[in-house]
Write a protein that holds these residues in place. Structure first.
Motif, PDB file in Angstrom:
ATOM      1  N   LYS A  27       0.857  -1.180   0.000  1.00  0.00           N
ATOM      2  CA  LYS A  27       0.000   0.000   0.000  1.00  0.00           C
ATOM      3  C   LYS A  27       0.900   1.240   0.000  1.00  0.00           C
ATOM      4  CE  LYS A  27      -3.817   2.245   2.475  1.00  0.00           C
ATOM      5  NZ  LYS A  27      -4.682   2.252   3.683  1.00  0.00           N
ATOM      6  N   ALA A  30       0.373   4.170   2.439  1.00  0.00           N
ATOM      7  CA  ALA A  30       0.102   3.684   3.798  1.00  0.00           C
ATOM      8  C   ALA A  30       0.199   4.803   4.826  1.00  0.00           C
ATOM      9  CB  ALA A  30       1.079   2.570   4.157  1.00  0.00           C
ATOM     10  N   ASP A 127      -2.469   2.208   9.347  1.00  0.00           N
ATOM     11  CA  ASP A 127      -2.302   0.864   8.794  1.00  0.00           C
ATOM     12  C   ASP A 127      -1.412  -0.010   9.670  1.00  0.00           C
ATOM     13  OD1 ASP A 127      -3.806   0.958   6.254  1.00  0.00           O
ATOM     14  OD2 ASP A 127      -2.412   2.586   5.787  1.00  0.00           O
TER      15      ASP A 127
END
Length: 241
Positions: A27, A30, A127
Motif C-alpha cells: 500500500k 500507507a 495501517d
C-alpha cells in the motif's frame, strides 16, 4: 498476539523494518503510526537504508506520531518532532507535510488534541502502528491508572517516566511533566500493531504483558484484545517469557 524473540537488537530492528517495508510495498500510500525512544532508532536506521537503496518509497506515505511533550518547541533537541526529523524524516523521500507530530506548544492544547484525532480519522486510520513499552507498561504516554482515555489527550507523566526521561535533559527540572498522547482507542484502531522491546530492563514488563489478563495498570495489556499484534523482542527482553 504473535511473539517473535530475535537473537539481538540488530535482528529486532531488521524484523520490524521488513514488516513496515512490506506494508508500504503493498500500500504505497500507507499511514504509519510511529514512536520515539531508544528502541525504534535501529528500525528507523534500517528504513533509511532501504529508502536509499530504492527498496521502499515514502513519497506517498503519511505518518502520525504517538505523542509530544507539552512546553518545549519542535526545535528543542529533546522534542519528539526533532527526534523524528533527526532519525528518519530528514533522510527519506517523504513529503514533510505528511508527517504529523502533536504540537506541544499549541495555544489551545485541547483543540490540538481534537484536531489530531480529526486528522487521524480523515486519513482513514493507521495501517501499522509502531509501539515501544515503558517499564511501567505505558504505550504512547498512556500511563497506568484506574481508567484510560480513548482519544488524543493531555496526560500527566508518571514519576517513573519523568525519572527515566531525565537522562536526556541537563537537569531534572527541565524534564516536561505533561505530554499530548494518542489515546488507547486511537492505538487499538490501528489495523496492525508491532510492539518492540529491547534489553534486560524490559524483561519483567514483557513477561507481565503476556499474562492472560487485561489490566489498566498495565496499559499495554489492552493489546491482547487487538486482532493483529506482533511483539518483537530481543533475547534479553524476552528472557522471562
Amino acid at each position: 498476539m504473535n511473539i517473535i524473540v530475535t537473537a539481538n537488537y540488530e535482528v529486532l530492528s531488521e524484523t520490524a523494518a521488513n514488516r513496515i517495508a512490506e506494508v508500504i510495498k503493498n500500500k504505497p500510500n500507507a499511514v504509519l503510526g510511529l514512536a520515539t525512544g531508544s528502541t525504534p532508532i535501529g528500525l528507523y536506521k534500517k528504513l533509511v537504508t532501504y529508502n536509499k537503496e530504492n527498496l521502499i518509497d515514502f513519497s506517498r506515505v503519511t505518518t502520525f506520531n504517538l505523542d509530544e511533550y507539552i512546553g518545549i518547541p519542535a526545535s528543542h533537541t529533546q522534542s519528539y518532532r526533532y527526534f523524528m526529523d533527526y532519525h528518519l524524516f530528514n533522510h527519506i523521500n517523504i513529503d514533510y507535510q505528511k508527517t504529523h507530530v502533536p504540537n506541544g506548544m499549541a495555544k489551545d492544547i485541547q483543540a490540538e488534541c481534537e484536531a489530531y484525532d480529526e486528522m487521524l480519522r480523515g486519513h482513514g486510520g493507521i495501517d501499522i502502528q509502531v509501539l515501544g513499552i515503558g517499564n511501567n507498561g505505558h504505550i504512547g504516554f498512556n500511563e497506568p491508572g484506574s481508567a484510560l482515555t480513548v482519544g488524543t489527550h493531555v496526560t500527566e507523566l508518571a514519576q517513573g517516566t519523568i525519572e527515566a526521561n531525565s537522562r536526556f535533559f541537563s537537569t531534572r527540572e527541565e524534564v516536561p511533566t505533561q505530554a499530548i498522547t494518542m489515546g488507547i482507542g486511537d492505538i487499538m484502531k490501528a489495523r496492525e500493531v508491532i510492539l518492540l522491546a529491547s534489553g534486560i530492563t524490559k524483561a519483567d514488563i514483557i513477561s507481565r504483558l503476556l499474562e492472560d489478563k487485561i489490566d489498566t495498570y498495565i496499559p499495554a495489556s489492552l493489546l491482547q484484545a487487538h486482532p493483529h499484534v506482533t511483539v518483537i523482542v530481543d533475547q534479553l527482553a524476552g528472557q522471562l517469557i
